[in-house]
Design a protein around this motif. Structure first.
Motif, short mmCIF file in Angstrom:
data_model
loop_
_atom_site.label_atom_id
_atom_site.label_comp_id
_atom_site.label_asym_id
_atom_site.label_seq_id
_atom_site.Cartn_x
_atom_site.Cartn_y
_atom_site.Cartn_z
N VAL A 183 1.32 14.23 10.55
CA VAL A 183 0.83 15.21 9.57
C VAL A 183 -0.65 14.96 9.26
O VAL A 183 -1.07 13.81 9.07
CB VAL A 183 1.66 15.14 8.27
N HIS B 219 6.24 9.86 3.66
CA HIS B 219 5.72 8.99 4.73
C HIS B 219 6.83 8.15 5.36
O HIS B 219 7.77 7.73 4.67
CB HIS B 219 4.65 8.04 4.18
N HIS C 47 5.08 11.07 9.12
CA HIS C 47 6.07 11.39 8.09
C HIS C 47 7.47 11.19 8.65
O HIS C 47 7.68 11.17 9.86
CB HIS C 47 5.85 12.81 7.57
N HIS D 162 -3.64 16.02 6.52
CA HIS D 162 -3.82 16.54 5.16
C HIS D 162 -5.19 17.19 4.97
O HIS D 162 -6.12 16.93 5.74
CB HIS D 162 -3.65 15.41 4.14
N HIS E 128 -0.89 10.82 8.51
CA HIS E 128 0.23 9.88 8.42
C HIS E 128 1.33 10.29 9.37
O HIS E 128 1.43 11.45 9.75
CB HIS E 128 0.84 9.88 7.01
CU CU Z 1 0.92 12.48 4.86
#
Ligand code: CU
Length: 178
Positions: free
Chosen positions: A150, A95, A79, A152, A77
């Protein structure tokens, strides 16, 4: 619902610029458009990828070219804060969500502008994504507190607010103009 929204956005974009850009499709590069780049690093400070955001008709085109990441499916995403302090990268905030939506492209009340498709990393540690975010702007991405890319630990279910149950943050990069 999502398809209808995208179609409306596309129609609105074309409508505003119908005189000189008739037939220009969303996602077409903008002549003289700005670009931002994020060098993405893991918690050990190792480079694991390069993300770009480029101004295109109707939004921002976002790409990631990743290497040296754990094989498997990873939520990724944009952020909302341009800070990447390891090892957990929580300083990047939540986000990027300037339109106040819920998380996920499969959420009827979504998505966040910062929501991206899952990143698939192969056994060679490499993977790529490329997507156009309708309505997103460079001014919004590079606002006063910036933005970060980012990665994860786990897959994003593309539906569960606020982050798709995608687990901890394993890599992060701050977007910078150029
Ligand atoms: Cu994220």
């Amino acid at each position: 619902m999502r398809i209808a929204t995208l179609a409306l956005l596309g129609a609105a974009t074309l409508g505003l610029s119908a005189c000189d850009q008739k037939g220009v499709k969303t996602g077409t590069p903008v002549v003289g458009g700005q670009r931002a780049t994020a060098m993405v690093q893991n918690a050990n400070g190792i480079d694991v990828g390069r993300a770009t955001a480029t101004e295109v008709a109707g939004g921002l085109r976002v790409t990631l070219d990743a290497q040296t990441l754990p094989p498997g499916t990873h939520g990724v995403h944009i952020h909302t804060v341009g800070r990447c302090d390891g090892p957990d990268f929580t300083t990047a905030g939540g986000h990027w969500n300037p339109t106040g939506m819920k998380h996920g492209s499969m959420n009827p009340q979504g998505p966040h502008e910062g929501d991206l498709p899952n990143l698939i990393i192969g056994t060679d540690g490499r993977g790529t994504i490329g997507i156009t975010i309708p309505g997103a702007t460079m001014a919004g991405l590079l606002d006063a507190d910036g933005a970060a890319f980012v990665v994860h630990a786990g897959p994003d279910d593309l539906m569960t607010d606020p982050a798709g149950n995608s687990g901890g943050r394993i890599a992060c990069g701050v977007f910078q103009a150029g």
